[in-house]
Design an enzyme around this catalytic site. Structure first.
Site, PDB file in Angstrom:
ATOM      1  N   ASP A  31     -14.532 -17.371  -5.069  1.00 44.86           N
ATOM      2  CA  ASP A  31     -14.084 -17.925  -6.338  1.00 44.86           C
ATOM      3  C   ASP A  31     -12.566 -17.766  -6.425  1.00 44.86           C
ATOM      4  O   ASP A  31     -12.056 -16.652  -6.276  1.00 44.86           O
ATOM      5  CB  ASP A  31     -14.764 -17.170  -7.488  1.00 44.86           C
ATOM      6  CG  ASP A  31     -14.386 -17.694  -8.866  1.00 44.86           C
ATOM      7  OD1 ASP A  31     -13.463 -18.531  -8.962  1.00 44.86           O
ATOM      8  OD2 ASP A  31     -15.001 -17.235  -9.848  1.00 44.86           O
ATOM      9  N   GLU A  81       8.566  -1.695   8.151  1.00 44.13           N
ATOM     10  CA  GLU A  81       7.485  -1.216   9.004  1.00 44.13           C
ATOM     11  C   GLU A  81       7.059  -2.319   9.970  1.00 44.13           C
ATOM     12  O   GLU A  81       6.001  -2.245  10.590  1.00 44.13           O
ATOM     13  CB  GLU A  81       6.295  -0.724   8.172  1.00 44.13           C
ATOM     14  CG  GLU A  81       5.715  -1.745   7.215  1.00 44.13           C
ATOM     15  CD  GLU A  81       4.624  -1.156   6.337  1.00 44.13           C
ATOM     16  OE1 GLU A  81       3.474  -1.060   6.814  1.00 44.13           O
ATOM     17  OE2 GLU A  81       4.913  -0.796   5.186  1.00 44.13           O
ATOM     18  N   CYS A 113       5.868   1.330   3.012  1.00 42.95           N
ATOM     19  CA  CYS A 113       6.595   0.512   2.031  1.00 42.95           C
ATOM     20  C   CYS A 113       7.692   1.270   1.289  1.00 42.95           C
ATOM     21  O   CYS A 113       8.314   0.719   0.388  1.00 42.95           O
ATOM     22  CB  CYS A 113       5.604  -0.065   1.017  1.00 42.95           C
ATOM     23  SG  CYS A 113       4.315  -1.076   1.769  1.00 42.95           S
ATOM     24  N   THR A 154      -3.666 -10.365   0.560  1.00 42.70           N
ATOM     25  CA  THR A 154      -2.464  -9.599   0.217  1.00 42.70           C
ATOM     26  C   THR A 154      -1.454  -9.609   1.363  1.00 42.70           C
ATOM     27  O   THR A 154      -0.727  -8.640   1.583  1.00 42.70           O
ATOM     28  CB  THR A 154      -2.809  -8.152  -0.177  1.00 42.70           C
ATOM     29  OG1 THR A 154      -3.436  -7.487   0.926  1.00 42.70           O
ATOM     30  CG2 THR A 154      -3.748  -8.128  -1.371  1.00 42.70           C
ATOM     31  N   SER A 203      -6.410   3.424  -1.101  1.00 41.25           N
ATOM     32  CA  SER A 203      -4.962   3.296  -1.185  1.00 41.25           C
ATOM     33  C   SER A 203      -4.507   3.045  -2.623  1.00 41.25           C
ATOM     34  O   SER A 203      -3.504   3.610  -3.075  1.00 41.25           O
ATOM     35  CB  SER A 203      -4.471   2.164  -0.274  1.00 41.25           C
ATOM     36  OG  SER A 203      -3.061   2.142  -0.204  1.00 41.25           O
ATOM     37  N   HIS A 235       6.353  -1.093  -7.113  1.00 43.92           N
ATOM     38  CA  HIS A 235       5.955  -1.601  -5.798  1.00 43.92           C
ATOM     39  C   HIS A 235       4.639  -2.362  -6.002  1.00 43.92           C
ATOM     40  O   HIS A 235       3.641  -1.788  -6.434  1.00 43.92           O
ATOM     41  CB  HIS A 235       5.750  -0.442  -4.822  1.00 43.92           C
ATOM     42  CG  HIS A 235       5.039  -0.839  -3.569  1.00 43.92           C
ATOM     43  ND1 HIS A 235       5.527  -1.805  -2.717  1.00 43.92           N
ATOM     44  CD2 HIS A 235       3.869  -0.417  -3.031  1.00 43.92           C
ATOM     45  CE1 HIS A 235       4.699  -1.956  -1.705  1.00 43.92           C
ATOM     46  NE2 HIS A 235       3.683  -1.121  -1.872  1.00 43.92           N
ATOM     47  N   LYS A 244      -2.062  -1.994 -13.112  1.00 40.75           N
ATOM     48  CA  LYS A 244      -2.885  -0.797 -13.298  1.00 40.75           C
ATOM     49  C   LYS A 244      -2.015   0.436 -13.508  1.00 40.75           C
ATOM     50  O   LYS A 244      -2.339   1.304 -14.336  1.00 40.75           O
ATOM     51  CB  LYS A 244      -3.793  -0.598 -12.083  1.00 40.75           C
ATOM     52  CG  LYS A 244      -4.919  -1.616 -11.958  1.00 40.75           C
ATOM     53  CD  LYS A 244      -5.775  -1.318 -10.729  1.00 40.75           C
ATOM     54  CE  LYS A 244      -6.937  -2.298 -10.632  1.00 40.75           C
ATOM     55  NZ  LYS A 244      -7.785  -2.032  -9.448  1.00 40.75           N
ATOM     56  N   ASN A 277       3.012 -10.163  -0.333  1.00 37.88           N
ATOM     57  CA  ASN A 277       3.343  -8.784  -0.007  1.00 37.88           C
ATOM     58  C   ASN A 277       4.562  -8.724   0.908  1.00 37.88           C
ATOM     59  O   ASN A 277       4.575  -9.305   1.993  1.00 37.88           O
ATOM     60  CB  ASN A 277       2.134  -8.140   0.686  1.00 37.88           C
ATOM     61  CG  ASN A 277       2.237  -6.637   0.761  1.00 37.88           C
ATOM     62  OD1 ASN A 277       3.275  -6.056   0.499  1.00 37.88           O
ATOM     63  ND2 ASN A 277       1.141  -6.004   1.131  1.00 37.88           N
ATOM     64  N   SER A 309       2.473   3.933   1.780  1.00 38.30           N
ATOM     65  CA  SER A 309       1.226   4.553   2.225  1.00 38.30           C
ATOM     66  C   SER A 309       1.496   5.579   3.308  1.00 38.30           C
ATOM     67  O   SER A 309       2.475   5.509   4.043  1.00 38.30           O
ATOM     68  CB  SER A 309       0.270   3.483   2.748  1.00 38.30           C
ATOM     69  OG  SER A 309      -0.168   2.641   1.708  1.00 38.30           O
TER      70      SER A 309
END
Length: 392
Positions: A31, A81, A113, A154, A203, A235, A244, A277, A309
């Site tokens: 979807d 990276e 990152c 992503t 993560s 970030h 979030k 990203n 990370s």
């Protein structure tokens, strides 16, 4: 006398191709709302084989650097990276492409990152001791998880270039920041792999936990509260992640402040939604998007949350300067994003497979299809061949 140090200029580059997330969702049997709403992405940069982190960094830096700037740069700190060599720094290639002075330090920084933030803080410390110097800080990456993987939505790529100076035009950095490090296996890319390995849900949880940790420590150090901030930049490897994080601290604000900060976040994620990203450049594209689209005033304090990370997080802040809009070329970034061409899913998949492999074989790339000033022409004798259009 205390020297004011911070971000004087910002430039941004992403290639001329993108993939629409609706097309990808349909091709994968999903979807489209799962991508547009659940992840928070609308478009994803597609990286042709003629672009890598070095060329993208050069294209971003060329957008802002004057001949005088190039002569006064004393250091290049390249956060990535997605390095192109296990020994030679991307910063050395970049310094040569930009024709920077030979007495320039050129260093590559890697911590997922977080690399560009490490570069920014090191640059600020250097300029505080050498107020006439300028430092070029780069955040450039190509996010690759693989075709038909959970992380495919992503992906993306691009570069942000920042010139760090005394008396900056954009953002004067506050001297206090908070950082936190722990050995966490939430995302990694073992040697010999071109695609990352990631535990996405884990993560995200680590990212949120680290934000709460560094925000709490920053408040303890500075005695500032959320009321001291006009906006936050996060970030955002995908934009829902930053949303979030912001929601964790919004209850600390008044209703009016919550409304203003939510509006600022919407401004900060607009460009990321349409690029995808950038790994170490994601925070700085978010900051640039906030500057371009937000309702900000000189003197506003902006908080920045950086996360890499593995894992390392940092929260720092700065104040907007009176002439901050003079530090970036808004029209150039708008035109760059508007002139991109949409590719089909089939074309995206073909381009994904055309990235230089790890075998080191000689190859000539189709450079005529890439409109960027700086590009990768191919590889000969295991050496990448970088070019500028003026040399063609």
């Amino acid at each position: 006398m205390t020297v004011t140090v911070g971000i004087d200029q910002m430039g941004f580059y992403t290639p001329h191709l993108y993939l629409d997330m609706t097309a990808l969702a349909q091709a994968r049997g999903d979807d489209p709302a799962k991508y547009h709403v659940g992840i928070g992405q609308d478009k994803q940069a597609v990286i042709p084989p003629t672009q890598d982190v070095v060329t993208m960094a050069a294209n971003a830096a060329a957008q802002i650097l004057t001949p005088t700037d190039r002569k006064t740069i004393k250091m290049v700190l390249f956060g990535t990276e997605s390095g192109v060599d296990n020994s030679k720094a991307t910063a050395v290639y970049l310094a040569h492409l930009l024709d920077l002075p030979a007495d320039t330090r050129a260093i590559e920084i890697k911590q997922a990152c977080y690399g560009a933030t490490a570069g920014l803080q090191l640059a600020a410390d250097y300029v505080r001791s050498h107020p006439t110097a300028k430092v070029l800080v780069i955040g450039a990456d190509i996010a690759r998880y693989g075709l038909r993987t959970a992380g495919e939505v992503t992906q993306g790529g691009g570069a942000v270039a920042m010139l760090v100076t005394a008396n900056p035009r954009i953002l004067a950095l506050d001297p206090v920041s908070s950082y936190h490090t722990a050995d966490v296996m939430d995302f990694w890319r073992p040697l010999g792999r071109s695609e990352a390995l990631v535990d996405g849900k884990y993560s995200t949880n680590v990212y949120l936990d680290f934000f709460r940790t560094v925000w709490t420590d920053y408040q303890a150090q500075t005695h500032r509260t959320i009321a001291d901030f006009a906006a936050f930049a996060f970030h955002i490897p995908f934009t829902k992640m930053g949303r979030k994080a912001l929601r964790q601290i919004l209850p600390e604000a008044t209703p009016d402040q919550q409304t203003a900060m939510t509006a600022a976040f919407e401004a900060s994620q607009l460009d990321n939604r349409n690029v995808g990203n950038l790994y170490t450049g994601s925070l700085y594209l978010s900051l640039l998007s906030l500057l371009r689209h937000g309702n900000l005033q000189p003197g506003d304090r902006i908080g920045c949350y950086s996360y890499g990370s593995g894992a390392e997080g940092e929260f720092y802040s700065g104040r907007l300067q009176p002439d901050y809009r003079a530090g970036f070329n808004d029209a150039a970034v708008t035109a760059l994003l508007a002139k991109r061409r949409a590719v089909s899913v089939a074309e995206y998949e073909e381009l994904f497979q055309q990235q230089l492999d790890l075998t080191g074989t000689d190859v000539q790339l189709p450079v005529g299809t890439d409109p960027a000033p700086y590009y990768l022409a191919g590889r000969q004798h295991q050496q990448r061949q970088y070019r500028h259009r003026s040399e063609a």
